[in-house]
Design a protein around this motif. Sequence first.
Motif, PDB file in Angstrom:
ATOM      1  N   LYS A   1      47.418 110.810  47.091  1.00  0.00           N
ATOM      2  CA  LYS A   1      46.858 109.735  47.914  1.00  0.00           C
ATOM      3  C   LYS A   1      47.639 108.452  47.614  1.00  0.00           C
TER       4      LYS A   1
ATOM      5  N   THR B   1      47.916 104.677  49.020  1.00  0.00           N
ATOM      6  CA  THR B   1      47.190 103.794  49.921  1.00  0.00           C
ATOM      7  C   THR B   1      47.353 102.336  49.524  1.00  0.00           C
ATOM      8  N   ASN B   2      47.368 101.484  50.513  1.00  0.00           N
ATOM      9  CA  ASN B   2      47.196 100.043  50.300  1.00  0.00           C
ATOM     10  C   ASN B   2      48.280  99.414  49.430  1.00  0.00           C
ATOM     11  N   ASN B   3      49.479  99.952  49.504  1.00  0.00           N
ATOM     12  CA  ASN B   3      50.586  99.421  48.721  1.00  0.00           C
ATOM     13  C   ASN B   3      51.545  98.594  49.574  1.00  0.00           C
TER      14      ASN B   3
ATOM     15  N   HIS C   1      48.290 112.099  51.622  1.00  0.00           N
ATOM     16  CA  HIS C   1      47.585 111.090  52.415  1.00  0.00           C
ATOM     17  C   HIS C   1      48.248 109.740  52.176  1.00  0.00           C
TER      18      HIS C   1
ATOM     19  N   SER D   1      48.216 106.069  53.683  1.00  0.00           N
ATOM     20  CA  SER D   1      47.421 105.280  54.629  1.00  0.00           C
ATOM     21  C   SER D   1      47.271 103.834  54.172  1.00  0.00           C
ATOM     22  N   GLY D   2      47.338 102.937  55.119  1.00  0.00           N
ATOM     23  CA  GLY D   2      47.048 101.536  54.819  1.00  0.00           C
ATOM     24  C   GLY D   2      48.143 100.804  54.060  1.00  0.00           C
ATOM     25  N   ASN D   3      49.337 101.359  54.065  1.00  0.00           N
ATOM     26  CA  ASN D   3      50.445 100.729  53.350  1.00  0.00           C
ATOM     27  C   ASN D   3      51.257  99.812  54.261  1.00  0.00           C
ATOM     28  N   THR D   4      51.857  98.802  53.641  1.00  0.00           N
ATOM     29  CA  THR D   4      52.862  97.978  54.304  1.00  0.00           C
ATOM     30  C   THR D   4      54.212  98.336  53.695  1.00  0.00           C
TER      31      THR D   4
ATOM     32  N   SER E   1      48.922 113.288  56.162  1.00  0.00           N
ATOM     33  CA  SER E   1      48.293 112.342  57.082  1.00  0.00           C
ATOM     34  C   SER E   1      48.907 110.976  56.826  1.00  0.00           C
TER      35      SER E   1
ATOM     36  N   THR F   1      48.762 107.496  58.322  1.00  0.00           N
ATOM     37  CA  THR F   1      47.952 106.775  59.297  1.00  0.00           C
ATOM     38  C   THR F   1      47.741 105.330  58.897  1.00  0.00           C
ATOM     39  N   SER F   2      47.611 104.489  59.894  1.00  0.00           N
ATOM     40  CA  SER F   2      47.231 103.087  59.691  1.00  0.00           C
ATOM     41  C   SER F   2      48.177 102.337  58.764  1.00  0.00           C
ATOM     42  N   ASN F   3      49.442 102.668  58.849  1.00  0.00           N
ATOM     43  CA  ASN F   3      50.435 101.936  58.087  1.00  0.00           C
ATOM     44  C   ASN F   3      51.191 100.952  58.975  1.00  0.00           C
TER      45      ASN F   3
ATOM     46  N   ASN G   1      49.944 103.967  63.436  1.00  0.00           N
ATOM     47  CA  ASN G   1      50.915 103.187  62.684  1.00  0.00           C
ATOM     48  C   ASN G   1      51.676 102.233  63.588  1.00  0.00           C
TER      49      ASN G   1
ATOM     50  N   HIS H   1      49.041  92.944  58.601  1.00  0.00           N
ATOM     51  CA  HIS H   1      48.406  94.259  58.519  1.00  0.00           C
ATOM     52  C   HIS H   1      46.934  94.072  58.155  1.00  0.00           C
TER      53      HIS H   1
ATOM     54  N   THR I   1      44.057  98.093  62.481  1.00  0.00           N
ATOM     55  CA  THR I   1      43.706  99.500  62.604  1.00  0.00           C
ATOM     56  C   THR I   1      42.581  99.887  61.655  1.00  0.00           C
TER      57      THR I   1
END
Lengths: 393, 393, 393
Positions: free
Chosen positions: B210, B212-214, B234, B236-239, B255, B257-259, B283, C234, C257
């Motif tokens: 996982k 995420t958020n990095n 997974h 997700s949520g990364n920049t 997955s 998603t939402s990057n 994304n 983001h 998102t």
Amino acid sequence: MADTVYDVTTWPGASVDARTDIGRVVNEIIADIKTRQTTQNTRPGAVVYIPPGHYDLKTRVVVDIGFLTVKGSGHGFLSEAIRDESVTDSWVETQPGASHIRVVNTDGHKEAFLVQRTGAPATVGRLGSVVFQDFCLDGVASTKPYTPGNTKTGISVQSDNDAFRIEGMGFVYLEHAIVVKGADAPSITNNFIAECGSCIELTGASQVAKVTNNFLISAWAGHSLFAENAEGLHFSGNTVLWAANLTLRNSHRASITSNKLLSNFPSMVALLDGSSENLISANHFRRVHGDGSSTRYDDLYGLVHIEGGNNAVTANHFSYDVPPANITPAGAAPTIILVRSGAANFLSGNWLVGNVPVKVVLDASSTGTRVLHSALASQLTAYTTDHAFVATP
Amino acid sequence: MADTVYDVTTWPGASVDARTDIGRVVNEIIADIKTRQTTQNTRPGAVVYIPPGHYDLKTRVVVDIGFLTVKGSGHGFLSEAIRDESVTDSWVETQPGASHIRVVNTDGHKEAFLVQRTGAPATVGRLGSVVFQDFCLDGVASTKPYTPGNTKTGISVQSDNDAFRIEGMGFVYLEHAIVVKGADAPSITNNFIAECGSCIELTGASQVAKVTNNFLISAWAGHSLFAENAEGLHFSGNTVLWAANLTLRNSHRASITSNKLLSNFPSMVALLDGSSENLISANHFRRVHGDGSSTRYDDLYGLVHIEGGNNAVTANHFSYDVPPANITPAGAAPTIILVRSGAANFLSGNWLVGNVPVKVVLDASSTGTRVLHSALASQLTAYTTDHAFVATP
Amino acid sequence: MADTVYDVTTWPGASVDARTDIGRVVNEIIADIKTRQTTQNTRPGAVVYIPPGHYDLKTRVVVDIGFLTVKGSGHGFLSEAIRDESVTDSWVETQPGASHIRVVNTDGHKEAFLVQRTGAPATVGRLGSVVFQDFCLDGVASTKPYTPGNTKTGISVQSDNDAFRIEGMGFVYLEHAIVVKGADAPSITNNFIAECGSCIELTGASQVAKVTNNFLISAWAGHSLFAENAEGLHFSGNTVLWAANLTLRNSHRASITSNKLLSNFPSMVALLDGSSENLISANHFRRVHGDGSSTRYDDLYGLVHIEGGNNAVTANHFSYDVPPANITPAGAAPTIILVRSGAANFLSGNWLVGNVPVKVVLDASSTGTRVLHSALASQLTAYTTDHAFVATP
């Protein structure tokens, strides 16, 4: 050290070594906080710090003050299921670690932590901003599927509550990891919950719960997430494993997005009892065959099961791979999405893959479902003419 | 302070000041933990705390115990690339800060932290729940694109591992920030990785990682994320910046998603070697021209490049803006999505914008691709008739 | 304790008890840090720790050094709006708690924390990696809608800055919770911002701000998020309440998102002043009638309002439920998405639900909008023929 920061291992007021009964020590700390914080304007709470170590919890902790932070240094997860199936003679570590609490109540209670305040919330105020962070609650011994199992609960919140945080925690070998009744705006994030009967149960009613960025790993008799009478749940960015099962009853306007879900069983997301206007988007659903057995659902139940209206299922990926001999009923074409009932559900832009032919099914009592680029012509089974279909070419 | 909490600056057992060689001190702390925790049931690990300060790491740390938390107070990022191109005479600070470790090994090793245990995982147990939190690993000096650069590695995990956490960390000027081999359920979240050759490399094989958020900021010769033989990743949520490059080889059911992804180069997401059943949804992809040059990929390679089957690319935004003179091959219409090979890939609900005409391309060896509301009629180039197309009107 | 870790309650250098004026104490700590860290290569910053307690802030803190971490133990949110409307005689706690700072400036300033460095950023260097974590900033008294309200600001960053972190914080009863000017790569995550005029304002210009996993709860006169001249924002995984209002001006390539948004008012997301190439995907939008009144927008403004080109709105759920008597103008069919102007906006795979008929509206000055499976035939109102429509059947 400030007098609002307690270390369970060094606090001189403890009547017992925290390693012998951390529950008793934490209760004594809470009592001490109450003697120091005596008016409604001077109750900021405190931090109870649990350094790395193995602690037995023989006495249930009862939290009835707001703003308390119980905090360790690490969720310390170790797979007890793998351990219990292995020869461990030469293993370096054989139990969980970090700030590790063995839930071994000898007080007749089932919970490690009970958060509850006496009195009507409107009269005494809701419990607010209690925090559980970065320690491990371990049920010590259990057997799959863990419910009823050892009947232990990690954290149970039984009074109306606001803005709680459960973060970075580990839970293992519990029947119930987290139960929260009457939740308003809780944040449950970055936890590692595994080998439990159920991971997160939002009972009674809740509003705008936020469950994000967790590992949720439960077996086949419980739930990854259970919510009843929930408004505006946000479940996003989670990795949900083994028997991924999100069950929502009479719940509305939930947003279930950007999750990775894997299950050995059907009913990965179930919207029941008229649950409406929920969004299921940008998730990856994977169904396989493996550890465990259950007759709770058969393969006609759907990976996504809908009994309610105006739900939207958009932009997801569904991947099904189960040996034909393990599909039930024998010979059935497995259902990926079942619209069991409800009006105006919206399926758009989903892709379905199976090792055998798989189906989107609209039951006879459903009305007005739109299936748009979400099934090949051969993948839709509609027991009603009251629907619209734009087949994926 | 509890005896399982060590401060590298005050621990009396250190043979050297932590500022002189923090690596040696942490190794000595680990040795001390081993002398205190001596049976497989009494090894909860410990916390090694690094207060704000500048520390040299001359000796590689070797972590071979579970449940260890190495923790600082801040990722302390400062852009060394900007600094090295600036006149800094009047700058207040000129190097990274907070809990800042300069990786200056004099021991012949390349890694700051090596996590490795001798023995077969099944025999000695996997390493579990090691945590790296909130400090800075700085390679001190390097040059773009940082790989091979100074050949330094921040954290390298080389034994099978479970439930690791890398959180809130900073990495700068390293060839490799994080390398994890044999990962099971790691959580890599909320980090700031910048000006490195590669950010995260999941080598060997992994399951359900996982990420995420990095912030992941790498240059053009390495990878933002590299994964081989990965199941169920997974992301997700990364920049993801500069030369956003996620490369998956023989990886399935990821997955993504939402990057938010930005790159000066093609190959922002590459699904290679038969990678299948992955989801790329919600994304934002942005391709520009700017710092750096590379001939690794030309503009026909695709921002998304697919060699594998049953992948779904849904609900994304693609924005391309490169001066025509900088497009290669000269005069080419840039490819946004290239389905190079594989069966039954699914593109649905994507929007493409370009300063020049851009394309979705289906190569001759691809079969059964669906392109649904993902390209204008003029934007699809298909070298095969074995596909389905619903043009965006 | 290391000499780079300060506890505001025990630091001997304080000229006043932190409970009396924590602002003065933190300024004194910063001054102390400067006397100890005296060259540009030896300024790692420090940690300022705020244990649980109630603190008055009478003097504004000015942060002009990088790498400073100001950290408490809990956001300590308590709803002051509910409290102020309740009989609280028997409440256990009546103000926020944990590490709780009352913003009661007696120094003529409006901000609790001002982050600002004198000198041109190129000359003196940008402020980097300042961290605010896990404490509460409370404006003490205010009235809805909190702007102008008490005119107080929690954190204001007024110099160019890089890699800031605002995490786990609580904000309540402030006109402005967080204002950041000139932000590069800030991470604003896991905060609880409630009962404020505006939650997050990215003024001047920003690039690649990351705003994730927050509760953002503002009233009807301000903004949940305001951004001007932003590139690559983001905004993901947030729960946004009460008067959810994201306003972007001249902002491009944002990714919005996987959020859950609830509002009592229109303009939940507004893309203004030519904002282009933004992505709005996998969000749940819920519009209801309830607490508060405002004439700022009427129901023709749109829950999503677009003035700009090439924006994509994909895979979202929109749910509208307002008593007809409360819809303005009277008798209007509420607008869910308004494309007010701009070329080539892309709406795909959205589902709209209303207690009354609701609309997607394309104004006369818009061109080339695609509306694909995002409105029933009866739900589209186009004042231009320059568009394409694939109606949801």
